[in-house]
Design a protein around this motif. Structure first.
Motif, mmCIF file in Angstrom:
data_model
loop_
_atom_site.group_PDB
_atom_site.id
_atom_site.type_symbol
_atom_site.label_atom_id
_atom_site.label_comp_id
_atom_site.label_asym_id
_atom_site.label_seq_id
_atom_site.Cartn_x
_atom_site.Cartn_y
_atom_site.Cartn_z
ATOM 1 N N GLU A 156 9.994 13.751 0.328
ATOM 2 C CA GLU A 156 9.924 12.377 0.845
ATOM 3 C C GLU A 156 9.328 12.345 2.253
ATOM 4 O OE1 GLU A 156 14.141 11.438 0.370
ATOM 5 O OE2 GLU A 156 13.625 10.228 -1.384
ATOM 6 N N THR A 157 8.147 12.952 2.376
ATOM 7 C CA THR A 157 7.522 13.093 3.693
ATOM 8 C C THR A 157 6.217 12.304 3.816
ATOM 9 O OG1 THR A 157 6.401 15.110 2.946
ATOM 10 C CG2 THR A 157 8.535 15.380 4.071
ATOM 11 N N GLY A 158 6.123 11.183 3.113
ATOM 12 C CA GLY A 158 4.916 10.365 3.203
ATOM 13 C C GLY A 158 4.862 9.554 4.481
ATOM 14 N N MET A 159 3.662 9.422 5.033
ATOM 15 C CA MET A 159 3.434 8.588 6.216
ATOM 16 C C MET A 159 2.191 7.741 5.995
ATOM 17 S SD MET A 159 2.392 9.611 10.167
ATOM 18 C CE MET A 159 3.997 9.479 10.942
ATOM 19 N N LEU A 160 2.301 6.452 6.294
ATOM 20 C CA LEU A 160 1.166 5.540 6.201
ATOM 21 C C LEU A 160 0.811 5.022 7.583
ATOM 22 C CD1 LEU A 160 -0.809 3.666 4.590
ATOM 23 C CD2 LEU A 160 1.051 1.997 4.520
ATOM 24 N N ILE A 161 -0.473 5.145 7.932
ATOM 25 C CA ILE A 161 -0.996 4.505 9.145
ATOM 26 C C ILE A 161 -1.881 3.374 8.662
ATOM 27 C CG2 ILE A 161 -2.334 4.792 11.261
ATOM 28 C CD1 ILE A 161 -1.626 7.757 11.220
ATOM 29 N N GLU A 189 -0.769 16.763 -1.483
ATOM 30 C CA GLU A 189 -0.467 15.932 -2.641
ATOM 31 C C GLU A 189 -1.316 14.672 -2.719
ATOM 32 O OE1 GLU A 189 3.866 15.451 -3.463
ATOM 33 O OE2 GLU A 189 4.095 16.605 -1.610
ATOM 34 N N LEU A 190 -1.673 14.135 -1.560
ATOM 35 C CA LEU A 190 -2.401 12.870 -1.516
ATOM 36 C C LEU A 190 -3.743 13.058 -0.823
ATOM 37 C CD1 LEU A 190 0.589 10.574 -0.481
ATOM 38 C CD2 LEU A 190 -0.333 10.930 -2.775
ATOM 39 N N PRO A 191 -4.757 12.282 -1.216
ATOM 40 C CA PRO A 191 -6.086 12.434 -0.611
ATOM 41 C C PRO A 191 -6.074 12.082 0.871
ATOM 42 C CG PRO A 191 -5.989 10.439 -1.958
ATOM 43 C CD PRO A 191 -4.727 11.208 -2.236
ATOM 44 N N ASN A 192 -6.895 12.789 1.625
ATOM 45 C CA ASN A 192 -6.953 12.572 3.078
ATOM 46 C C ASN A 192 -7.964 11.487 3.468
ATOM 47 O OD1 ASN A 192 -5.087 14.597 3.336
ATOM 48 N ND2 ASN A 192 -6.595 16.179 3.874
ATOM 49 N N ARG A 193 -8.729 10.998 2.501
ATOM 50 C CA ARG A 193 -9.751 10.014 2.824
ATOM 51 C C ARG A 193 -9.137 8.713 3.332
ATOM 52 N NH1 ARG A 193 -10.030 5.997 -0.911
ATOM 53 N NH2 ARG A 193 -8.912 6.326 -2.874
ATOM 54 N N LEU A 194 -9.894 8.000 4.122
ATOM 55 C CA LEU A 194 -9.483 6.682 4.596
ATOM 56 C C LEU A 194 -9.631 5.671 3.451
ATOM 57 C CD1 LEU A 194 -8.750 4.698 6.926
ATOM 58 C CD2 LEU A 194 -11.205 4.508 7.370
ATOM 59 N N VAL A 195 -8.553 4.950 3.168
ATOM 60 C CA VAL A 195 -8.572 3.934 2.121
ATOM 61 C C VAL A 195 -9.050 2.609 2.740
ATOM 62 C CG1 VAL A 195 -7.226 2.630 0.428
ATOM 63 C CG2 VAL A 195 -6.716 5.051 0.856
ATOM 64 N N GLN A 198 0.821 -1.206 0.000
ATOM 65 C CA GLN A 198 0.000 0.000 0.000
ATOM 66 C C GLN A 198 0.860 1.263 0.000
ATOM 67 O OE1 GLN A 198 -3.513 0.364 -0.206
ATOM 68 N NE2 GLN A 198 -3.088 -1.697 -0.963
ATOM 69 N N PHE A 199 1.966 1.225 0.697
ATOM 70 C CA PHE A 199 2.858 2.387 0.732
ATOM 71 C C PHE A 199 3.320 2.741 -0.681
ATOM 72 C CE2 PHE A 199 6.717 4.782 1.476
ATOM 73 C CZ PHE A 199 6.433 5.515 2.622
ATOM 74 N N ILE A 200 3.632 1.702 -1.464
ATOM 75 C CA ILE A 200 4.086 1.921 -2.833
ATOM 76 C C ILE A 200 2.921 2.296 -3.748
ATOM 77 C CG2 ILE A 200 5.187 0.864 -4.842
ATOM 78 C CD1 ILE A 200 7.070 1.403 -2.476
ATOM 79 N N GLU A 201 1.827 1.540 -3.656
ATOM 80 C CA GLU A 201 0.695 1.754 -4.569
ATOM 81 C C GLU A 201 0.050 3.121 -4.377
ATOM 82 O OE1 GLU A 201 -2.022 -1.480 -4.121
ATOM 83 O OE2 GLU A 201 -0.534 -2.999 -4.703
ATOM 84 N N LEU A 202 0.105 3.665 -3.166
ATOM 85 C CA LEU A 202 -0.500 4.970 -2.892
ATOM 86 C C LEU A 202 0.481 6.121 -3.104
ATOM 87 C CD1 LEU A 202 -2.500 3.936 0.302
ATOM 88 C CD2 LEU A 202 -3.428 4.421 -1.972
ATOM 89 N N ASN A 203 1.655 5.783 -3.662
ATOM 90 C CA ASN A 203 2.667 6.790 -4.017
ATOM 91 C C ASN A 203 3.198 7.582 -2.824
ATOM 92 O OD1 ASN A 203 2.762 6.322 -6.857
ATOM 93 N ND2 ASN A 203 0.787 7.362 -7.052
#
Length: 205
Positions: free
Chosen positions: A122-127, A196-202, A110-115
């Motif tokens: 390079e400040t992406g965070m995945l919960i 840059e990325l949507p805030n919605r819950l995936v 998911q980290f990769i697929e959601l870019n």
């Protein structure tokens, strides 16, 4: 087991929006119902028991003809393969290490697929949360890990994991997002407005 309702998903999106106003981090949340269907697990256990149990019974009972032994093994396998596919039983057959390994693999995909690895700075965070496995993981890109040690996320993960176990998924998300936001605002404060990325819950069903 049910995923969050539309109104609950909106609460998560609003929580992300609030902390992103204070930091340059791009936060994405993912909630999976289950990391894997584990179809091979019932078959694996049924096969092992069908190989061992009839042979042991035959040995201690004085022996069976080869045709009888093979028939008993096939019947044992067929019955157990069906019984072990019942969700409550299947979940008990899966080793914790296997469940967490599958959930961790899904989180990385998911980290990769959601870019999340392609954000500015390079400040992406995945919960990431997988309900069935009761698994929570926080993953960050280099722009965050270079400023905040991963140990800072451990307490948030532990608390969220306990809440998932109690069925408090929404509360867990809200508290985890807020806790992460505090660290991010201190170490990676907002320098300019961006989203840059949507805030919605995936949601992954």
């Amino acid at each position: 087991m049910t995923l969050l309702s539309s109104s609950e998903q909106q609460q998560v999106a609003e929580a992300i929006d609030r902390i992103e106003q204070r930091t340059d981090a791009e936060v994405v949340t993912v909630l999976a119902r289950q990391a894997d269907d584990y179809r091979y697990i019932p078959l694996l256990w049924a096969s092992l028991i069908a190989l061992v149990l009839p042979g042991a019974v035959a040995y201690f009972s004085g022996g069976l003809a080869l045709s009888e032994l093979l028939l008993t093994q096939w019947l044992t396998f067929a019955v157990l393969a069906v019984v072990f596919r019942l969700p409550r039983i299947t979940s008990r057959l899966i080793p914790r290490a296997v469940r967490h390994w599958r959930a961790s693999n899904l989180a990385r995909r998911q980290f990769i697929e959601l870019n999340l690895h392609h954000t500015e700075g390079e400040t992406g965070m995945l919960i990431f949360v997988s309900e069935a496995e009761r698994y929570v993981e926080i993953m960050v890109d280099r722009g965050i890990s270079s400023r905040i040690d991963n140990a800072h996320w451990e307490s948030a993960v532990a608390r969220f994991t306990a809440q998932v176990g109690k069925g408090q998924v929404l509360q867990g998300f809200l508290e985890c997002i807020e806790a992460c936001g505090e660290h991010l605002a201190q170490q990676l404060p907002a320098t300019h407005e961006r989203n840059e990325l949507p805030n919605r819950l995936v949601l992954l069903n």
